[in-house]
Design an enzyme around this catalytic site. Structure first.
Site, PDB file in Angstrom:
ATOM      1  N   CYS A  61       0.830  -1.205   0.000  1.00  0.00           N
ATOM      2  CA  CYS A  61       0.000   0.000   0.000  1.00  0.00           C
ATOM      3  C   CYS A  61       0.871   1.264   0.000  1.00  0.00           C
ATOM      4  O   CYS A  61       1.537   1.523  -1.000  1.00  0.00           O
ATOM      5  CB  CYS A  61      -0.984  -0.061   1.160  1.00  0.00           C
ATOM      6  N   HIS A 158      -3.273  -5.145   1.632  1.00  0.00           N
ATOM      7  CA  HIS A 158      -2.553  -5.447   2.885  1.00  0.00           C
ATOM      8  C   HIS A 158      -2.569  -6.942   3.179  1.00  0.00           C
ATOM      9  O   HIS A 158      -3.440  -7.414   3.936  1.00  0.00           O
ATOM     10  CB  HIS A 158      -3.224  -4.710   4.054  1.00  0.00           C
ATOM     11  N   GLU A 160      -0.815  -8.585   5.125  1.00  0.00           N
ATOM     12  CA  GLU A 160      -0.548  -8.875   6.548  1.00  0.00           C
ATOM     13  C   GLU A 160      -1.824  -8.811   7.392  1.00  0.00           C
ATOM     14  O   GLU A 160      -1.813  -9.208   8.549  1.00  0.00           O
ATOM     15  CB  GLU A 160       0.527  -7.923   7.096  1.00  0.00           C
TER      16      GLU A 160
END
Ligand code: GLN
Length: 181
Positions: A61, A158, A160
């Site tokens: 991002c 994202h 994660e």
């Protein structure tokens, strides 16, 4: 995420923290802030140097924006190590943040893309491999959201924030391969 894959994590705040790394992650957040602080702490040039010399890097991002050569909005501090121009906040405002399954080239299962005020890639150089795109509802064009250029990988979303570790596994296997050279 990388700890759960068995890697040791250190935070990079100053140029000397770049010494001895096997890989680097530039996280999400606010790319103008990351760029401004990296400039203040003298990190921009050393980061660009280690990446240009082959250190595997993942930008997510805002991290993708920091890696890029430009934005469609104008000037901000960027590393210019990924040959793409990004459009910031391309999906609209915070309320337009969304999740969607994203097919990835070469993968059997799509990844859940978590997009939070995310950019997309407006223009990519010939050396940039497009691994995933989303459809721009207005123009119908496919916009890259996951790319690789040699030792640099970047996602507009994202990874994660999901429990799917495949993007981070990709970074760690690039790191393992770079160590064998
Ligand atoms: N909108 C942010 C930017 O332009 C990126 C948001 C994010 O990293 N989730 O830098």
């Amino acid at each position: 995420m990388v700890r759960s894959l068995g890697a040791e994590v250190v935070e990079v705040r100053l140029p000397e923290h770049l010494d001895g790394l096997d890989a680097l992650i530039i996280p999400g957040g606010e790319s103008t802030t990351i760029g401004r602080l990296a400039g203040l702490y003298g990190l921009l040039e050393p980061m660009a140097e280690v990446i240009e010399s082959g250190l595997p890097v993942l930008g997510t991002c805002a991290g993708m924006i920091v890696l890029a050569t430009g934005t469609t909005e104008g000037d901000q501090a960027q590393l210019g190590v990924l040959d793409v121009v990004v459009r910031r906040n391309a999906f609209g405002r915070q309320v337009d943040s969304y999740e969607a399954p994203i097919p990835v080239s070469g993968w059997d299962e799509p990844i859940t893309g978590v997009f939070i005020r995310a950019p997309w890639i407006a223009k990519a150089g010939d050396d940039v491999e497009i691994l995933a795109t989303v459809d721009d509802e207005l123009s119908g064009d496919a916009r890259p959201v996951f790319v690789r250029q040699r030792n640099v990988i970047a996602t507009a979303f994202h990874p994660e924030l999901t429990d799917d570790a495949r993007v981070h596994e990709m970074l760690l296997s690039m790191a393992a391969a770079a160590k064998e050279l």
